[in-house]
Design a protein around this motif. Structure first.
Motif, PDB file in Angstrom:
ATOM      1  N   ARG A 156       0.682   5.817  -0.489  1.00 50.23           N
ATOM      2  CA  ARG A 156      -0.123   7.032  -0.565  1.00 50.23           C
ATOM      3  C   ARG A 156       0.589   8.064  -1.427  1.00 50.23           C
ATOM      4  NH1 ARG A 156      -4.417   7.744   2.785  1.00 50.23           N
ATOM      5  NH2 ARG A 156      -4.665   6.318   4.559  1.00 50.23           N
ATOM      6  N   ARG A 158     -10.027   6.615  -0.496  1.00 47.32           N
ATOM      7  CA  ARG A 158      -9.102   6.226  -1.586  1.00 47.32           C
ATOM      8  C   ARG A 158      -8.717   7.420  -2.443  1.00 47.32           C
ATOM      9  NH1 ARG A 158      -9.309   2.279   1.893  1.00 47.32           N
ATOM     10  NH2 ARG A 158      -8.574   0.295   1.063  1.00 47.32           N
ATOM     11  N   SER A 193     -11.658  -4.532   3.263  1.00 55.23           N
ATOM     12  CA  SER A 193     -10.319  -3.978   3.170  1.00 55.23           C
ATOM     13  C   SER A 193     -10.068  -3.239   4.486  1.00 55.23           C
ATOM     14  CB  SER A 193     -10.179  -3.049   1.961  1.00 55.23           C
ATOM     15  OG  SER A 193      -8.832  -2.595   1.842  1.00 55.23           O
ATOM     16  N   GLN A 241      -2.101  -3.410   3.339  1.00 50.38           N
ATOM     17  CA  GLN A 241      -0.830  -3.704   4.001  1.00 50.38           C
ATOM     18  C   GLN A 241      -0.888  -3.499   5.508  1.00 50.38           C
ATOM     19  OE1 GLN A 241       2.577  -1.693   2.290  1.00 50.38           O
ATOM     20  NE2 GLN A 241       4.040  -3.062   3.268  1.00 50.38           N
ATOM     21  N   GLY A 271      -5.527   0.753   3.805  1.00 48.69           N
ATOM     22  CA  GLY A 271      -5.034  -0.160   2.781  1.00 48.69           C
ATOM     23  C   GLY A 271      -4.732  -1.549   3.319  1.00 48.69           C
ATOM     24  N   LEU A 311      -4.897   6.681  -2.168  1.00 52.57           N
ATOM     25  CA  LEU A 311      -4.381   5.509  -1.478  1.00 52.57           C
ATOM     26  C   LEU A 311      -4.373   4.350  -2.484  1.00 52.57           C
ATOM     27  CD1 LEU A 311      -5.064   4.292   2.087  1.00 52.57           C
ATOM     28  CD2 LEU A 311      -5.245   2.681   0.202  1.00 52.57           C
ATOM     29  N   THR A 336       0.838  -1.196   0.000  1.00 54.63           N
ATOM     30  CA  THR A 336       0.000   0.000   0.000  1.00 54.63           C
ATOM     31  C   THR A 336       0.873   1.247   0.000  1.00 54.63           C
ATOM     32  OG1 THR A 336      -1.697  -1.164   1.271  1.00 54.63           O
ATOM     33  CG2 THR A 336      -1.839   1.224   1.202  1.00 54.63           C
ATOM     34  N   ASP A 351      -3.393   0.379  -3.516  1.00 55.33           N
ATOM     35  CA  ASP A 351      -3.008  -0.999  -3.213  1.00 55.33           C
ATOM     36  C   ASP A 351      -2.491  -1.608  -4.508  1.00 55.33           C
ATOM     37  OD1 ASP A 351      -3.379  -1.823  -0.465  1.00 55.33           O
ATOM     38  OD2 ASP A 351      -5.501  -1.362  -0.737  1.00 55.33           O
ATOM     39  N   SER A 370     -11.833   1.718  -7.554  1.00 57.43           N
ATOM     40  CA  SER A 370     -11.296   1.668  -6.189  1.00 57.43           C
ATOM     41  C   SER A 370     -11.962   2.659  -5.237  1.00 57.43           C
ATOM     42  CB  SER A 370      -9.782   1.929  -6.222  1.00 57.43           C
ATOM     43  OG  SER A 370      -9.137   0.996  -7.057  1.00 57.43           O
ATOM     44  N   ASN A 395      -6.438  -5.731  -3.618  1.00 58.81           N
ATOM     45  CA  ASN A 395      -7.178  -4.526  -3.248  1.00 58.81           C
ATOM     46  C   ASN A 395      -8.173  -4.787  -2.134  1.00 58.81           C
ATOM     47  OD1 ASN A 395      -7.098  -2.040  -5.504  1.00 58.81           O
ATOM     48  ND2 ASN A 395      -6.228  -3.982  -6.178  1.00 58.81           N
TER      49      ASN A 395
END
Length: 473
Positions: free
Chosen positions: A48, A347, A217, A223, A221, A53, A46, A55, A340, A59
């Protein structure tokens, strides 16, 4: 038993390796995770930038098992976890240059223009079609065309396989790549019968089918999930650690690795390998050349992730769904797009929209022989035409995965059998990762618990052996 006397080494800090570490850490075992990158997550990456944001890997995930909620709760990520906007249940398929909503109810199926009347009538014959040959040696295309017809294969399954595996349904084994789909025929005699009767089994197991599972999610993100596991006390992570090989000497396992230009040798009782198959092929080549052959034979196609941001005012297509997938018959240069910023909050800015496009895969790896900029322009031109966009994007980022997703090709069972043989011949070594038991986030988490239980059983047997050995001595 003194748990500090058993050392467990996990290779790879992707979601498979870290999830296994999570279960073992809860039991209080001594765990070290070796990771070649400088951060945890593997393909869960992930980033920014400029209010977006991104991924670059998965996702989202499907909430198919209670293990996910358990982990999220225990990791303190309850406030971070978010479910997709309900309009994300609407998914589009491109046909003849136009987006068609994939029907999800009998009435919608009757009314849709996505399938012809002939294809709809053909579906009525599915419950009366008998069982097929061994699915390990039968492609998804063969299976679906026989049960549902060619049109359903072309405009439902072909794009779906591209969206999940970035794969080619002509090459993937139906039983290895989609075991639950094949099981519907194997156990219930057909897909329609199986979907109805199989729902009772899933309810008894507290599982949800992938068709009805909620999409999840995290606000920051995907991660966030592996990072939270990596931060757990009792899990020691060593980054920028390149594992070169594994050796066994006098009953002890040794991991040879390179760190900061220096070679390190670490003795351990247990090795859990959760690195990609092509990496494991090198690590275990000296110990078992035949295993290396099997691992090298697993194909990971190249996939480019192209992330685009636009002014909402420039987009004519209503953003009322998950996104769209593109059948191979449409002959486009990309596989599909996720909307997204429609799915999850934060996002992008409110006046902007973010999209994640996927290019290449097993369907068209030759695309990457072209100049990257020319390929990006071709993809964006097609995307603009589909979405009715008349402006250039305000934001562009990309990530090239040279080896993206393992392909469970026809005959993949031969690999699976040898992996079991290798583990049986090499006590204390366990092979894990998304090349075993499924590629989705949910599959990786479920399989991490299975691997953990195998490790736990081995430890108990090892402790008993050492106790007996000590008594004899």
């Amino acid at each position: 038993m003194n748990k500090s006397h058993i050392k467990i080494t996990i290779l790879g800090a992707g979601i498979s390796g870290l999830s296994a570490a999570y279960w073992l850490q809860r039991d209080g075992w001594d765990i070290t995770v070796l990771e070649s990158d400088h951060e945890p997550g593997g393909s869960m990456m992930t980033r920014r930038g400029d209010g977006f944001l991104i991924d670059y890997g998965p996702n989202s995930g499907l909430d198919t098992t209670p293990l996910i909620t358990q982990m999220v709760t225990e990791l303190g990520l309850g406030d971070e976890m978010v479910y997709a906007n309900e309009i994300g249940n609407k998914r589009y398929i491109l046909k003849n240059g136009r987006l068609h909503a994939l029907p999800t109810t009998p009435l919608a199926f009757i009314q849709t223009d996505l399938f012809s009347l002939k294809a709809k009538l053909r579906l009525l014959a599915e419950p009366f079609i008998g069982p097929s040959p061994d699915g390990y040696y039968q492609s998804i295309s063969q299976f679906v065309e026989r049960r549902l017809g060619r049109e359903f294969l072309d405009y439902a399954v072909n794009p779906f396989v591209a969206g999940v595996f970035a794969g080619n349904p002509d090459e993937l084994s139906v039983k290895s790549a989609f075991p639950k789909l094949y099981r519907l025929e194997e156990v219930y005699g057909g897909l329609i019968k199986g979907f109805i009767k199989g729902a009772k089994e899933r309810k008894a197991r507290s599982e949800t089918s992938k068709q009805s599972a909620r999409i999840f999610s995290f606000r920051s993100g995907m991660q966030v999930f592996p990072k939270a596991i990596a931060a757990r006390p009792g899990i020691r992570l060593q980054y920028d650690c390149h594992v070169e090989k594994v050796m066994r000497h006098q009953g002890r396992l040794t991991v040879i690795s390179s760190r900061n230009g220096k070679t390190a040798e670490d003795e351990t009782d247990i090795i859990l390998s959760a690195i990609p198959a092509h990496s494991a092929a090198t690590v275990f080549a000296e110990m078992d050349p035949q295993l290396s052959v099997h691992l090298k034979d697993i194909y990971y196609p190249p996939v480019k992730v192209l992330y685009l941001g636009y002014r909402k005012a420039a987009i004519r297509q209503p953003l009322d769904g998950f996104g769209f997938l593109i059948p191979e018959k449409e002959k486009k240069t990309f596989l599909g797009a996720i909307w997204s910023s429609t799915l999850f909050p934060d996002r992008s800015r409110d006046d902007l929209a973010a999209f994640t496009l996927f290019v290449g895969g097993a369907r068209s790896p030759e695309l990457f022989e072209n100049e990257p900029e020319l390929l990006n322009k071709a993809v964006m031109a097609e995307f603009h035409d589909i979405m009715g966009i008349k402006e250039d994007p305000v934001f562009i980022k990309e990530k090239m995965w040279s080896r993206a997703i393992p392909q469970y090709k026809i005959g993949y069972v031969e690999h699976e059998r040898y992996f079991r043989t290798f583990e049986g011949d090499n006590p204390g070594i366990f092979l894990s990762g998304n090349y075993r038991g499924g590629i989705s986030v949910g599959d990786c988490i479920k399989n991490s618990e299975i691997t953990y239980l195998k490790v736990k059983e081995y430890i108990l047997n090892l402790a008993s052996f050492r106790h007996i050995e000590k008594g004899i001595g």
